[in-house]
Write an enzyme that holds these catalytic residues in place. Structure first.
Site, PDB file in Angstrom:
ATOM      1  N   ASP A  67     -53.923 -41.689  53.055  1.00  0.00           N
ATOM      2  CA  ASP A  67     -53.491 -42.732  54.662  1.00  0.00           C
ATOM      3  C   ASP A  67     -51.612 -43.497  54.360  1.00  0.00           C
ATOM      4  O   ASP A  67     -51.523 -42.890  53.814  1.00  0.00           O
ATOM      5  CB  ASP A  67     -54.152 -43.829  54.150  1.00  0.00           C
ATOM      6  CG  ASP A  67     -54.100 -44.486  52.122  1.00  0.00           C
ATOM      7  OD1 ASP A  67     -53.314 -43.821  52.034  1.00  0.00           O
ATOM      8  OD2 ASP A  67     -55.480 -44.897  51.643  1.00  0.00           O
ATOM      9  N   ASN A 136     -62.564 -54.918  46.487  1.00  0.00           N
ATOM     10  CA  ASN A 136     -64.102 -54.665  47.859  1.00  0.00           C
ATOM     11  C   ASN A 136     -64.623 -52.812  47.530  1.00  0.00           C
ATOM     12  O   ASN A 136     -65.886 -53.514  48.140  1.00  0.00           O
ATOM     13  CB  ASN A 136     -63.859 -55.155  48.723  1.00  0.00           C
ATOM     14  CG  ASN A 136     -62.650 -54.796  49.810  1.00  0.00           C
ATOM     15  OD1 ASN A 136     -62.172 -53.169  49.195  1.00  0.00           O
ATOM     16  ND2 ASN A 136     -61.969 -54.467  50.860  1.00  0.00           N
ATOM     17  N   HIS A 138     -63.121 -50.401  48.365  1.00  0.00           N
ATOM     18  CA  HIS A 138     -63.149 -49.280  48.986  1.00  0.00           C
ATOM     19  C   HIS A 138     -62.461 -48.153  48.281  1.00  0.00           C
ATOM     20  O   HIS A 138     -61.510 -48.767  47.563  1.00  0.00           O
ATOM     21  CB  HIS A 138     -62.105 -49.883  49.981  1.00  0.00           C
ATOM     22  CG  HIS A 138     -60.277 -50.654  49.908  1.00  0.00           C
ATOM     23  ND1 HIS A 138     -59.847 -51.008  49.746  1.00  0.00           N
ATOM     24  CD2 HIS A 138     -59.591 -49.754  48.914  1.00  0.00           C
ATOM     25  CE1 HIS A 138     -58.787 -51.349  49.574  1.00  0.00           C
ATOM     26  NE2 HIS A 138     -58.653 -50.280  48.905  1.00  0.00           N
ATOM     27  N   GLU A 143     -62.388 -49.352  54.797  1.00  0.00           N
ATOM     28  CA  GLU A 143     -63.292 -51.110  53.658  1.00  0.00           C
ATOM     29  C   GLU A 143     -64.973 -50.437  53.891  1.00  0.00           C
ATOM     30  O   GLU A 143     -65.629 -49.766  54.474  1.00  0.00           O
ATOM     31  CB  GLU A 143     -62.564 -51.606  54.852  1.00  0.00           C
ATOM     32  CG  GLU A 143     -61.402 -51.569  54.694  1.00  0.00           C
ATOM     33  CD  GLU A 143     -60.505 -52.530  53.608  1.00  0.00           C
ATOM     34  OE1 GLU A 143     -61.525 -52.337  52.514  1.00  0.00           O
ATOM     35  OE2 GLU A 143     -59.565 -53.172  53.940  1.00  0.00           O
TER      36      GLU A 143
END
Length: 247
Positions: A67, A136, A138, A143
């Site tokens: 990314d 979380n 990811h 996400e």
């Protein structure tokens, strides 16, 4: 998924670097999938040492990063291109033209996403993909809510992800709100996957990934669909796992 529990962050980093080095030695033309953030820094340090001291050769390999922040030019101090140059690329013999990071400041981001997917395909796909995991759940910047059919695309970062990454910027206001990220489908297309996690803050996410239901609400759980995943975690990151898994 194969679970490897090690003592601490240094052990995790050494184990991961060993697996990468073995892959590159076995197949000099290995296509590496690389990650950024705090977790893989130690692994990159170990890989640099293995190259400089033990002669591990990256000259025929190539790499694709997961990314990049939207809006940051490649020379920005907080871009992931800069991160990779500083932590790995400048210290090993991987040719610069064979290192690929999404262009976060491309004029046409949709076209950039398609170009990146095509470049991965033209390289024959990723042989070994390195992942971290967010608090979380990811992976990459996929996400919660990211589905298994997603490919490289522009994603909106959650508030928790922005807060976690704010330590790399002068303030949270400077953290980009979007990123270009490989999708779940792209990640699952890798032949092998290594996921790294360190610290108690990652324990719940690791537990949900390994022992929870397969759900887009915890994107890392979708790795259960892949036939060859090695999860390397230290004792703190493994602390929420059941006794059965820890034994």
């Amino acid at each position: 998924m194969k679970l490897v529990i090690v003592k601490d962050y240094n052990d995790m980093s050494k184990q991961a670097a060993k697996l990468i080095a073995e892959e590159v030695t076995r197949n000099p033309k290995t296509v590496l999938g690389l990650a950024t953030g705090g977790t893989p820094v130690g692994m990159y340090r170990e890989l640099v040492s293995l190259h400089q001291q033990d002669g591990v050769d990256f000259s025929q390999a190539q790499s694709f990063n997961l990314d990049e922040y939207v809006g940051l030019p490649s020379l920005h101090p907080q871009s992931y291109r800069t991160y990779m140059n500083e932590n790995l690329f400048a210290h090993i013999n991987l040719p610069a033209e064979k290192t690929h990071v999404p262009q976060g400041d491309a004029e046409d981001l949709e076209a950039e996403c398609k170009r990146y997917e095509q470049a991965i395909a033209q390289a024959g796909g990723i042989d070994i993909q390195v992942l971290g995991i967010g608090n979380n759940g990811h992976i990459g910047f996929n996400e919660p809510g990211s589905t298994k059919d997603t490919t490289t695309r522009v994603v909106a970062l959650t508030q928790s992800t922005m807060e976690a990454n704010a330590r790399y910027f002068d303030s949270i206001q400077e953290v980009p709100t979007q990123a270009v990220s490989m999708g779940i489908q792209t990640i699952l297309g890798a032949k092998k996957i290594i996921l790294l996690a360190s610290g108690e803050a990652k324990a719940q996410a690791v537990s949900q990934m390994l022992e929870g239901e397969l759900t887009a609400d915890v994107p890392a759980s979708l790795l259960q669909l892949h036939p060859d995943v090695t999860v390397i975690v230290d004792e703190e990151a493994a602390s929420a796992l059941s006794a059965k898994l820890r034994s």
